[in-house]
Scaffold this active site. Structure first.
Site, PDB file in Angstrom:
ATOM      1  N   ALA A   1      17.934  48.185  78.185  1.00 22.79           N
ATOM      2  CA  ALA A   1      17.480  48.159  76.785  1.00 22.79           C
ATOM      3  C   ALA A   1      18.065  46.938  76.109  1.00 22.79           C
ATOM      4  O   ALA A   1      19.056  46.365  76.571  1.00 22.79           O
ATOM      5  CB  ALA A   1      17.965  49.414  76.056  1.00 22.79           C
TER       6      ALA A   1
ATOM      7  N   THR B   1      20.390  57.193  72.569  1.00 22.50           N
ATOM      8  CA  THR B   1      21.486  57.032  71.627  1.00 22.50           C
ATOM      9  C   THR B   1      21.407  58.049  70.488  1.00 22.50           C
ATOM     10  O   THR B   1      20.317  58.536  70.165  1.00 22.50           O
ATOM     11  CB  THR B   1      21.427  55.595  71.034  1.00 22.50           C
ATOM     12  N   ASP B   2      22.545  58.302  69.860  1.00 24.91           N
ATOM     13  CA  ASP B   2      22.547  59.187  68.677  1.00 24.91           C
ATOM     14  C   ASP B   2      21.940  58.476  67.459  1.00 24.91           C
ATOM     15  O   ASP B   2      21.667  59.111  66.443  1.00 24.91           O
ATOM     16  CB  ASP B   2      23.964  59.676  68.359  1.00 24.91           C
ATOM     17  N   GLU B   3      21.725  57.145  67.572  1.00 22.09           N
ATOM     18  CA  GLU B   3      21.235  56.399  66.407  1.00 22.09           C
ATOM     19  C   GLU B   3      19.803  56.781  66.034  1.00 22.09           C
ATOM     20  O   GLU B   3      19.358  56.510  64.923  1.00 22.09           O
ATOM     21  CB  GLU B   3      21.368  54.890  66.653  1.00 22.09           C
TER      22      GLU B   3
ATOM     23  N   TYR C   1      16.406  48.609  66.283  1.00 25.24           N
ATOM     24  CA  TYR C   1      16.953  49.119  67.547  1.00 25.24           C
ATOM     25  C   TYR C   1      16.716  50.616  67.676  1.00 25.24           C
ATOM     26  O   TYR C   1      16.107  51.092  68.637  1.00 25.24           O
ATOM     27  CB  TYR C   1      18.457  48.810  67.649  1.00 25.24           C
TER      28      TYR C   1
ATOM     29  N   LYS D   1      14.308  52.857  70.259  1.00 24.76           N
ATOM     30  CA  LYS D   1      14.846  53.885  71.165  1.00 24.76           C
ATOM     31  C   LYS D   1      14.187  55.236  70.879  1.00 24.76           C
ATOM     32  O   LYS D   1      13.903  56.014  71.787  1.00 24.76           O
ATOM     33  CB  LYS D   1      16.373  54.002  71.012  1.00 24.76           C
TER      34      LYS D   1
ATOM     35  N   ASN E   1      28.689  56.341  70.305  1.00 21.99           N
ATOM     36  CA  ASN E   1      29.178  54.993  70.659  1.00 21.99           C
ATOM     37  C   ASN E   1      30.146  55.021  71.835  1.00 21.99           C
ATOM     38  O   ASN E   1      31.118  55.766  71.813  1.00 21.99           O
ATOM     39  CB  ASN E   1      29.908  54.367  69.470  1.00 21.99           C
TER      40      ASN E   1
ATOM     41  N   LYS F   1      30.148  43.460  70.469  1.00 21.60           N
ATOM     42  CA  LYS F   1      30.242  44.765  69.820  1.00 21.60           C
ATOM     43  C   LYS F   1      31.661  44.905  69.261  1.00 21.60           C
ATOM     44  O   LYS F   1      32.584  44.212  69.696  1.00 21.60           O
ATOM     45  CB  LYS F   1      29.956  45.897  70.830  1.00 21.60           C
TER      46      LYS F   1
END
Ligand code: NAD
Ligand code: TYD
Length: 335
Positions: A83, A124-126, A150, A154, A179, A189
């Site tokens: 990704a 991801t939790d995002e 982003y 996802k 994360n 990051k």
């Protein structure tokens, strides 16, 4: 088992390959990676000569090579990490996020469907958006509410993975993880950037008021969670994975400063990220109750190990910061 690992030259993918080859040395791994700025074959030096490991450089957004690879290799399992992963980059240039994260995932799903190959999608939790301080943590039933290019890309990929399960019966599982941090974390990051800047005597840029909160998980624990889902997860299900370790960026920064014996004068407060998600937190009850998975490494222990790793692997991050790592493939493979 023969696994296709996508994005295996990146941060979590390379940690996963090390984890898997140690735990299941008989399994064969094919690592499909485009080697973008985030892909680094130096992460895989320890396995690159193993007869059970093969690297293929390709773009998942190119349909034909993906199809060909599936036809020639007969995989038992796909673990899909590849990704574009950096929110700040997605704010500057979102096109490639759509190409890789959406089109790329779709190409893999279509190829996997032809052979009905089990597909684990790493997400991801995002995708769940941003929490206020007192909101309950995200869980598998939280509605999707992505807020950056982003996380939106996802989220789209997650929906496609589920669509392939419901519509075509492709055997899929999804993990939405908080994360990660640890070895081989790309020094763009927050943790690796701050650690390496401090090691170089440079200031560290904290966004906004530094009070955004993230739930940190040591990368090896993410790998063991994926392992648990692959081995015992229910097909068609999603599992939220988290560290149960919420820290504000300022709190985490203070721990890093402490571990490196530096003071708060090294912090430089800079302009906030546009649309900065205020808080992420994961309720990992489902994976704990159903699969018996829990993080093994505490934040304190994981951060100490991470700082030590960066202290002991200066050449690795210096090559990245200077851009030299991208010559490695050329030197190694003569291409
Ligand atoms: P990363 O950016 O470090 O690595 C991504 C890898 O994918 C790189 O090796 C890159 O070369 C490869 N890649 C990118 N585009 C490609 C393409 N078109 N074709 C083939 N390969 C391509 O990312 P990461 O932090 O290791 O994240 C891996 C996965 O885990 C991602 O799907 C990400 O969304 C997810 N995730 C990351 C975190 C985190 O904290 N880093 C947390 C939860 C989930
Ligand atoms: P990041 O590592 O980009 O991950 P995320 O995908 O969760 O945004 O950033 C983690 C947090 O750190 C996020 O709240 C933004 C903040 N941050 C800084 O304060 N300074 C930095 O230089 C970076 C890269 C991030």
């Amino acid at each position: 088992m023969k696994l296709l690992v996508t994005g295996g030259a990146g941060f979590i993918g390379s940690n996963f390959i090390h984890y898997w080859t140690k735990k299941y040395p008989e399994d064969v791994i094919v690592n499909l990676d485009k080697l973008t700025y985030a892909g680094n074959l130096e992460n895989l030096r320890a396995v690159e000569n193993s007869p059970n490991y093969k690297f293929v450089q390709s773009d998942i957004a190119d349909e034909k090579p993906v199809e060909k690879l599936f036809a020639s290799e007969k995989f038992d399992l796909v673990v899909h990490f590849a990704a574009e992963s950096h929110v700040d980059r997605s704010i500057l240039e979102s096109d490639v996020f759509l190409q890789t994260n959406i089109i790329g995932t779709h190409n893999l799903l279509r190829a996997a469907l032809k052979s009905k190959t089990r597909f684990h999608h790493v997400s991801t939790d995002e995708v769940f958006g941003s929490l206020e301080k007192t909101d309950p943590a995200f869980n598998e039933k939280t509605p999707y509410d992505p807020r950056s290019p982003y996380s939106a890309s996802k989220a789209a990929a997650d929906h496609l993975v589920r669509a392939y399960f419901h519509t075509y019966g492709l055997p899929v599982t999804i993990s939405n993880c908080s994360n990660n941090y640890g070895p081989y974390h790309f020094p763009e990051k927050i943790f690796p950037l701050f650690i390496t800047n401090l090691l170089e005597g440079k200031k560290i840029p904290l966004y906004g008021d530094g009070e955004a909160v993230r739930d940190w998980l040591y990368v090896e624990d993410h790998c063991s969670a994926i392992d648990a889902i692959i081995k015992s997860g229910k097909i068609g299900e999603t599992y939220c994975v988290g560290g149960n370790s919420e820290k504000s960026n300022r709190e985490a920064t203070d721990r890093i400063l402490e571990l490196l014996g530096k003071g708060e004068e090294m912090i430089e407060y800079v302009a906030d990220r546009p649309g900065h998600d205020r808080r992420y937190a994961i309720d990992a009850t489902k994976i704990k109750n159903e699969l018996g998975w829990e993080p093994a490494v505490s934040f304190e222990e994981g951060l100490k190990k991470t700082v030590e790793w960066f202290q002991n692997n200066e050449a690795w991050w210096k090559n990245i910061k200077s851009g030299e790592y991208q010559d490695y493939y050329q030197k190694q493979y003569g291409k």
